[in-house]
Design a protein around this motif. Structure first.
Motif, PDB file in Angstrom:
ATOM      1  N   THR A 188       0.802  -1.226   0.000  1.00 35.03           N
ATOM      2  CA  THR A 188       0.000   0.000   0.000  1.00 35.03           C
ATOM      3  C   THR A 188       0.832   1.271   0.000  1.00 35.03           C
ATOM      4  OG1 THR A 188      -0.147  -0.068   2.422  1.00 35.03           O
ATOM      5  CG2 THR A 188      -1.919  -1.135   1.162  1.00 35.03           C
ATOM      6  N   THR A 189       2.135   1.177   0.293  1.00 36.81           N
ATOM      7  CA  THR A 189       2.981   2.371   0.358  1.00 36.81           C
ATOM      8  C   THR A 189       4.233   2.288  -0.503  1.00 36.81           C
ATOM      9  OG1 THR A 189       4.173   1.517   2.303  1.00 36.81           O
ATOM     10  CG2 THR A 189       2.222   2.903   2.706  1.00 36.81           C
ATOM     11  N   ILE A 190       4.538   1.123  -1.075  1.00 39.68           N
ATOM     12  CA  ILE A 190       5.747   0.933  -1.883  1.00 39.68           C
ATOM     13  C   ILE A 190       5.398   0.172  -3.155  1.00 39.68           C
ATOM     14  CG2 ILE A 190       8.051  -0.094  -2.020  1.00 39.68           C
ATOM     15  CD1 ILE A 190       8.233   0.093   1.009  1.00 39.68           C
ATOM     16  N   TYR A 191       5.887   0.682  -4.277  1.00 35.29           N
ATOM     17  CA  TYR A 191       5.832  -0.068  -5.539  1.00 35.29           C
ATOM     18  C   TYR A 191       7.221   0.023  -6.150  1.00 35.29           C
ATOM     19  CZ  TYR A 191       4.214  -1.839 -10.047  1.00 35.29           C
ATOM     20  OH  TYR A 191       4.035  -2.601 -11.190  1.00 35.29           O
ATOM     21  N   SER A 192       7.865  -1.117  -6.344  1.00 34.08           N
ATOM     22  CA  SER A 192       9.251  -1.145  -6.785  1.00 34.08           C
ATOM     23  C   SER A 192       9.403  -2.068  -7.980  1.00 34.08           C
ATOM     24  CB  SER A 192      10.162  -1.605  -5.638  1.00 34.08           C
ATOM     25  OG  SER A 192      11.521  -1.648  -6.055  1.00 34.08           O
ATOM     26  N   ALA A 231       8.892   3.618  -5.883  1.00 34.45           N
ATOM     27  CA  ALA A 231       7.919   4.699  -5.719  1.00 34.45           C
ATOM     28  C   ALA A 231       7.283   4.567  -4.346  1.00 34.45           C
ATOM     29  CB  ALA A 231       6.861   4.626  -6.816  1.00 34.45           C
ATOM     30  N   LEU A 232       7.298   5.637  -3.579  1.00 34.46           N
ATOM     31  CA  LEU A 232       6.785   5.646  -2.214  1.00 34.46           C
ATOM     32  C   LEU A 232       5.612   6.606  -2.115  1.00 34.46           C
ATOM     33  CD1 LEU A 232      10.249   5.899  -0.410  1.00 34.46           C
ATOM     34  CD2 LEU A 232       9.037   3.827  -1.098  1.00 34.46           C
ATOM     35  N   GLY A 233       4.589   6.217  -1.351  1.00 39.66           N
ATOM     36  CA  GLY A 233       3.444   7.097  -1.200  1.00 39.66           C
ATOM     37  C   GLY A 233       2.371   6.461  -0.345  1.00 39.66           C
ATOM     38  N   THR A 234       1.118   6.690  -0.690  1.00 37.80           N
ATOM     39  CA  THR A 234      -0.004   6.203   0.116  1.00 37.80           C
ATOM     40  C   THR A 234      -1.113   5.682  -0.780  1.00 37.80           C
ATOM     41  OG1 THR A 234      -0.992   8.414   0.185  1.00 37.80           O
ATOM     42  CG2 THR A 234       0.472   7.826   1.995  1.00 37.80           C
ATOM     43  N   GLY A 235      -1.887   4.731  -0.227  1.00 35.63           N
ATOM     44  CA  GLY A 235      -3.105   4.270  -0.877  1.00 35.63           C
ATOM     45  C   GLY A 235      -2.911   3.488  -2.153  1.00 35.63           C
ATOM     46  N   PHE A 236      -1.788   2.784  -2.287  1.00 42.36           N
ATOM     47  CA  PHE A 236      -1.531   2.064  -3.528  1.00 42.36           C
ATOM     48  C   PHE A 236      -2.480   0.855  -3.652  1.00 42.36           C
ATOM     49  CE2 PHE A 236       3.275   3.295  -3.721  1.00 42.36           C
ATOM     50  CZ  PHE A 236       2.915   4.632  -3.845  1.00 42.36           C
ATOM     51  N   THR A 237      -3.089   0.707  -4.813  1.00 35.37           N
ATOM     52  CA  THR A 237      -3.950  -0.435  -5.103  1.00 35.37           C
ATOM     53  C   THR A 237      -3.542  -1.028  -6.442  1.00 35.37           C
ATOM     54  OG1 THR A 237      -5.606   1.003  -6.138  1.00 35.37           O
ATOM     55  CG2 THR A 237      -5.887   0.504  -3.790  1.00 35.37           C
ATOM     56  N   TYR A 238      -3.963  -2.292  -6.664  1.00 31.54           N
ATOM     57  CA  TYR A 238      -3.471  -3.021  -7.832  1.00 31.54           C
ATOM     58  C   TYR A 238      -4.544  -3.925  -8.406  1.00 31.54           C
ATOM     59  CZ  TYR A 238       0.764  -1.756  -5.313  1.00 31.54           C
ATOM     60  OH  TYR A 238       1.732  -1.067  -4.631  1.00 31.54           O
TER      61      TYR A 238
END
Length: 318
Positions: A27-31, A43-50
């Motif tokens: 939810t906070t990291i996509y690499s 990529a760092l942030g908030t609320g990541f969904t897939y």
């Protein structure tokens, strides 16, 4: 306004950002790893969904690059990007990685950004666009007012481009490449209007500085911005591998149409530094590919260095 900080980069930076393979997703990291060479981007942030491995939501607030080569393994953050708030879904394209790479930089560098070049390495940096390409319709883009700093403590090899090739180590105000298209009897122009960019180069910074576009290809139109280059380099050209400063107001290689901006370029006051100061275009045209240049009203100041100054174009060929 993004801050791209590459001051700690151990190897030369290239704008590789295409998706190659997934490393981590929550939810906070996509690499992901880029295709060969497999640099790691986080990529760092908030609320990541897939949906599977494909991002569908969330906001990215910072990005890191871990660059790799045979002597530099993973585990070191070479580049950081902060000061952003962008959709994660806009940064990768799993079905078309090359298009995703172009989109990545369009999204990240969409404003008036600050770019800090490596202290001990080179690379290619631009203020706005990796590529502006017209395919089935004309396209027009406008660059932001970006600020670049290069304060290298080690020498970087500077080269005079030939045959339509841009310099490998460059600071570019707006776009790396711009290309239009001829389709049957139709010409689709790609137009870039440059921002008012500022460049500050010092110490051993041997970057080629280009105010607007590195390579303007066939059917490209570049409207140069009013850029400012300030050099305080202290390279002793005669004893340090014939290194030199190279500053171009608008375009390094032009195969299209350039309308020069009103640029101001101030050379170094260091007496032993060789510098090339070019008002508009370094290389205009190529064999069988004439190009058009309308020169701008530039201010070119050589100061104390050993300088070669050209008001509009350094080399013309057709």
């Amino acid at each position: 306004m993004a801050l791209l900080d590459a001051t700690n980069a151990e190897i030369a930076f290239t704008p590789m950002a295409a998706f190659g393979s997934l490393v981590e997703a929550d939810t906070t990291i996509y690499s992901w790893l880029t295709p060969n060479p497999a640099h790691q981007i986080r990529a760092l942030g908030t609320g990541f969904t897939y949906s599977g491995n494909t991002p569908t939501g969330g906001t990215v607030t910072s990005i890191t690059f871990d660059l790799i080569d045979n002597t530099h393994p993973y585990g070191f953050t070479d580049v950081t990007i902060t000061g952003i708030s962008v959709p994660l879904a806009d940064l990768v394209n799993l079905s078309d990685p090359a298009a995703g790479e172009v989109r990545f930089w369009d999204v990240i560098l969409s404003g008036n950004d600050t770019i800090r070049a490596p202290l001990a390495a080179g690379g290619k940096f631009f203020g706005d666009f990796l590529s502006v390409q017209a395919t089935l319709a004309p396209v027009a883009r406008t660059g932001g007012d970006d600020v670049f700093y290069a304060e290298n403590t080690s020498l970087i090899r500077t080269t005079l481009s030939r045959g339509g090739e841009g310099s490998p180590h460059a600071l570019i105000g707006d776009a790396a490449t711009v290309n239009g298209t001829l389709s049957g009897s139709f010409i689709w122009n790609a137009t870039v209007t440059g921002g008012a960019d500022e460049f500050f180069v010092s110490k051993k910074a041997g970057f080629t500085v280009i105010g607007d576009v590195q390579v303007a290809g066939t059917y490209a139109i570049v409207n140069g911005g009013d850029d400012t280059v300030t050099s305080t380099i202290n390279i002793i050209s005669a004893t340090e591998g014939n290194r030199f400063g190279l500053y171009v107001g608008d375009v390094e290689v032009n195969l299209g149409l350039v309308n020069g901006g009103r640029d101001t370029i101030r050379g170094s006051n260091f007496a032993f530094a060789n510098e090339y100061i070019i008002g508009d275009v370094l290389e205009n045209g190529d064999v069988g590919a004439p190009a058009t240049l309308n020169g701008g009203r530039d201010v070119l100041l050589g100061r104390a260095g050993q300088d070669i100054i050209a008001g509009d174009v350094f080399r013309m060929q057709a």
